[in-house]
Design a protein around this motif. Sequence first.
Motif, mmCIF file in Angstrom:
data_model
loop_
_atom_site.group_PDB
_atom_site.id
_atom_site.type_symbol
_atom_site.label_atom_id
_atom_site.label_comp_id
_atom_site.label_asym_id
_atom_site.label_seq_id
_atom_site.Cartn_x
_atom_site.Cartn_y
_atom_site.Cartn_z
ATOM 1 N N SER A 382 0.818 -1.217 -0.166
ATOM 2 C CA SER A 382 0.003 0.045 -0.067
ATOM 3 C C SER A 382 0.873 1.142 0.147
ATOM 4 O O SER A 382 1.889 1.237 0.503
ATOM 5 C CB SER A 382 -0.821 -0.003 1.214
ATOM 6 N N PHE A 383 0.214 2.245 -0.408
ATOM 7 C CA PHE A 383 0.930 3.715 -0.522
ATOM 8 C C PHE A 383 -0.238 4.639 0.028
ATOM 9 O O PHE A 383 -1.416 4.815 -0.631
ATOM 10 C CB PHE A 383 1.455 3.889 -1.661
ATOM 11 N N SER A 384 0.155 5.424 0.902
ATOM 12 C CA SER A 384 -0.555 6.478 1.538
ATOM 13 C C SER A 384 -0.033 7.609 1.810
ATOM 14 O O SER A 384 1.156 7.730 2.274
ATOM 15 C CB SER A 384 -1.211 6.056 2.952
ATOM 16 N N VAL A 385 -0.798 8.998 1.759
ATOM 17 C CA VAL A 385 -0.256 10.273 2.101
ATOM 18 C C VAL A 385 -1.194 10.543 3.392
ATOM 19 O O VAL A 385 -2.427 10.636 3.075
ATOM 20 C CB VAL A 385 -0.429 11.217 0.817
ATOM 21 N N GLY A 386 -0.615 11.098 4.205
ATOM 22 C CA GLY A 386 -1.201 11.890 5.316
ATOM 23 C C GLY A 386 -0.748 13.262 5.718
ATOM 24 O O GLY A 386 0.367 13.550 5.495
ATOM 25 N N ASN A 387 -1.725 14.098 5.796
ATOM 26 C CA ASN A 387 -1.266 15.437 6.250
ATOM 27 C C ASN A 387 -1.743 15.735 7.454
ATOM 28 O O ASN A 387 -3.001 15.211 7.961
ATOM 29 C CB ASN A 387 -1.803 16.435 5.552
ATOM 30 N N HIS A 388 -1.223 16.431 8.498
ATOM 31 C CA HIS A 388 -1.839 16.721 10.074
ATOM 32 C C HIS A 388 -1.233 18.348 10.147
ATOM 33 O O HIS A 388 -0.291 18.544 9.946
ATOM 34 C CB HIS A 388 -1.143 15.665 10.914
ATOM 35 N N GLU A 389 -2.320 18.726 10.931
ATOM 36 C CA GLU A 389 -2.189 20.170 11.455
ATOM 37 C C GLU A 389 -1.355 20.110 12.723
ATOM 38 O O GLU A 389 -1.434 19.226 13.414
ATOM 39 C CB GLU A 389 -3.636 20.865 11.546
ATOM 40 N N PRO A 390 -0.700 21.257 13.202
ATOM 41 C CA PRO A 390 -0.040 21.442 14.513
ATOM 42 C C PRO A 390 -1.339 21.613 15.466
ATOM 43 O O PRO A 390 -2.563 21.714 14.942
ATOM 44 C CB PRO A 390 0.899 22.628 14.362
ATOM 45 N N ASN A 391 -0.927 21.188 16.754
ATOM 46 C CA ASN A 391 -1.999 21.319 17.642
ATOM 47 C C ASN A 391 -1.963 22.729 18.300
ATOM 48 O O ASN A 391 -1.234 23.771 18.109
ATOM 49 C CB ASN A 391 -1.907 20.550 18.695
ATOM 50 N N ARG A 392 -2.925 23.110 19.060
ATOM 51 C CA ARG A 392 -3.145 24.358 19.781
ATOM 52 C C ARG A 392 -1.794 24.944 20.406
ATOM 53 O O ARG A 392 -1.557 26.119 20.114
ATOM 54 C CB ARG A 392 -4.128 24.448 20.603
ATOM 55 N N ASN A 393 -1.430 24.385 21.071
ATOM 56 C CA ASN A 393 -0.147 24.757 21.797
ATOM 57 C C ASN A 393 1.108 25.221 21.000
ATOM 58 O O ASN A 393 1.856 25.951 20.967
ATOM 59 C CB ASN A 393 0.521 23.751 22.871
ATOM 60 N N ASP A 394 1.146 24.506 19.706
ATOM 61 C CA ASP A 394 2.338 24.799 18.692
ATOM 62 C C ASP A 394 1.849 26.052 18.148
ATOM 63 O O ASP A 394 2.978 26.706 17.845
ATOM 64 C CB ASP A 394 1.894 23.614 17.614
ATOM 65 N N TYR A 395 0.583 26.462 18.183
ATOM 66 C CA TYR A 395 0.338 27.903 17.536
ATOM 67 C C TYR A 395 0.290 28.938 18.849
ATOM 68 O O TYR A 395 1.230 29.879 18.343
ATOM 69 C CB TYR A 395 -0.939 27.794 16.999
ATOM 70 N N THR A 396 -0.132 28.461 19.993
ATOM 71 C CA THR A 396 0.048 29.530 20.744
ATOM 72 C C THR A 396 1.506 29.931 21.429
ATOM 73 O O THR A 396 1.355 31.003 21.923
ATOM 74 C CB THR A 396 -1.100 29.250 21.926
ATOM 75 N N ASN A 397 2.197 29.088 21.467
ATOM 76 C CA ASN A 397 3.445 29.336 21.979
ATOM 77 C C ASN A 397 4.469 29.921 20.785
ATOM 78 O O ASN A 397 5.627 29.585 20.974
ATOM 79 C CB ASN A 397 4.107 27.809 22.519
ATOM 80 N N SER A 398 3.972 30.143 19.746
ATOM 81 C CA SER A 398 4.739 30.702 18.670
ATOM 82 C C SER A 398 4.194 31.888 18.138
ATOM 83 O O SER A 398 3.204 32.492 18.323
ATOM 84 C CB SER A 398 4.895 29.891 17.717
#
Length: 648
Positions: A382-398
Motif C-alpha cells: 500500500s501507499f498512503s499520504v497523510g497531512n496533519h495540522e499542528p496542535n493548539r499549543n504549537d500555535y499559541t507558543n509561537s
Amino acid sequence: MMPKARAVSFINLPDFASSVNNIQIQRGVGTSTNGASAFGASLNIQTTTRQDSAYAEINTSAGSYGTVKNTVMAGTGLLNNHFSLDARLSRIASDGYIDRATSNLLSYYLSGAYYGKSTTLRANVFAGKERTYQAWNGIPDYIIGDPAYAATVGVKDVRRYNELGLISGDDNYSKAVFYKDQVDNYQQNHYQLLVDQVISPKLTFNGALHYTKGGGYYEEYKKDQKVTDYGLTPAIVNGGPVNTTNLVRRLWLDNDFYGITYSLNYRPEAGTNLILGGAYNEYKGAHFGNIIYTSQSAGITPDYEYYRDDAKKTDFNIFTRGEWNLGKFLLYADMQYRHINYSFLGFDRNLNNVQQDAVMNFYNPKAGVTYNISNSSNVYASFSVGNHEPNRNDYTNSTPQSRPKSENLKDFEAGYRVAGKNYSVGINGFYMLYKNQLVLTGALNDVGANIRTNVDNSYRAGVELDGRLNLTSQLTWAANVTLSTNKVKNYIQVLKDDDTKKFIEQQYGKTDLPFSPSFIGGSEISFRPFKSAEIALLSKVVSRQYFDNTSNQNPTGYTIDPALANNSFAANRYLNGYFVNDVRLGYNFAVKGLKSIGITLLVNNIFSTKYESNGATYAGISGGYVYNYNYFFPQATRNFLASVSLKF
C-alpha cells in the motif's frame, strides 16, 4: 466506534476498557474509515456489542501502593426482540508509586439500543471524573542519579521523589510540607447517538451525532511569583512594594466538542464496495486562570482571573473509497479532502496577544492491493499520504515568524501473512517519509506537555514481525518484534549561553528521532495445566531512547561538566533500554447460582527491574559546559494486583 490519533489519554475515562469489545491499533496512515486525522497511527475502539441474555458482573481488585478497583456491570439482554440496555459503574483509587501521586477516578457507562428489521439505533452516555495529585515533572537527575546528595536533603528513596507542591522545608525533603490540593481535577461527559440503516439490499447508511462536555482545572502552589507576571501592580505594604508572593492558582479548561460523522456503503455487485463518508466537528475551549490565594497582599479580588484564551477549531472532511475483488486480487483506493480552521489567542509579529486564524486544506490519497496466494496466505502492498495540522499549543507558543508548519507523511507498506492449523506468522515492512515532521525537543512545558518543533526531513523505516504458535494443546507462544531506524536529516539545535546571553546553533548530519527505540519486542507464553486455569509469562524489551534529536552529541567545542561524569542520569540525554517480565495467574470455575467466578493474580515486574519509561531534558550552556537538566519517570519494582470476578 471512537477513532483517535496523535495522542491518547484515558485518565478522563477510567475503566473504559470494561465497556470495550475490541481495540485495534494501526501504525502508519490509517484509512479514512478510521477517522479523518489518522496520521502516524490510529486507535479504533468498539464499545460493548449486543448480548441476547441478561447478565450481571462484579469485579473487585486490590494491589500494591493502595490500589483498589471496583466495577459493577449489568445488562438486560434482548427485550421483546428489539431492545437492550447495558450499564457500568467504576471506581479506581491508588496511592501511586511516586510520592503523593494519588488518584481517585470515577466513571459510568450507559448504552441503550433498538434493533429493527432494517434499522439499529444506539445511544451511549458515559462520563469520567479524575482527581490526581500532580507528579508530572519527573525526578531530576541530581536526585535520582546522586543518592549521596539526595540523602543530605532528606530523600530516602530517589525513585519516588516528587518536588511538586512544596510549601516549606526546602533543605530537608523528609520534613517538607506539601500543598495537599496540588491536583488535576477534571470531568468529561460523552453523549452519542448512532444509527445503522439498511436502505436497500445494496445501500446502507451509518451515522453518528456526538457531544462531549469537559470541564475542570489543575490547582497548584507556586512560590515567589512576580506579581507583574499576573497583570498586577505591586501593592504597597509598610511603605514598600510587594513584588513577589507565594500563591495558589487554578488553570481552567471549559470545553465543548460536537459534530456528526456519516458513511454510505453501496455494493452494486458482488466483489465491489463503494463508500462515501465524512464528518464535521467543532471544538470550543475556554482556557483561563484564577488566583485563589496569595500569602502576601497583592490587591486582588477573590478568584481573580489573570488570563483567558478562548479557542475554536472546525474540522470538515469528506472521502470516497472503493474496494474491488478481482479473482485473487483485492484492490482499494481512497481519497480524502480535509479542511481545518483554528481560531486562537496568540502572539502576532509584535508579540501582542491577539485573536488569530489558521486555515489548512489537505488532500490525502491512499491505495493498496492484496494478493491471496491461498486460503491461508497473502501478500499486500500500500501507499498512503497523510497531512496533519499542528496542535493548539504549537500555535499559541509561537509567533507568525516561528509558527510551525503542518506535517506531511508518505507511508509505504508491504507484507506477507500465513496461517496454519497451529501457527500464524506475519511480516510487514514500512517506510514512512516525513516532511516538516513535528518532533519532540525533549523538553516539557509547565503543565507536563511535550514541546515540539518542525524538522525538514525525517523518516522511519523498519520491519515488524508477529506470530503465534500452539506448541501443544496446553502451551501457546505469541510474540512480536519491531526493528526500525528512525532518523532526522540535518537537525539544527539551538542553545542559549547563560553567560553571554547569545544563542549557539549546532547542525547535526543525521540523528535519531526522540523516544523512538530501534528495537521493541513482546512475548506471551501461556500454559493451561487444566481447563479454566492459566499461567502466563509476559515479557517486554525496549532498546535505548533518546530525549532529544541530538543522539546525545554536544555542540562543537562544548563538553559535559566533569563533575557530572559519574552521574549517568545527568551526563546523558537518553533512557536506557529495559527488559521487564510479568506473570499472570488465572482460574475460572462455576458454583450454583453463579455463571462463573474468576480469580486473577498479576505480578508485575517480577524481577524488580529498575527502569525509566519516559523523561525530559532542558539543555543549556553555562561556564563553557553543556548542562542537560534531565528528568526521569521511573517505574515501580515488583508489585501485585489481585482480582475477583463474579458473573451472574
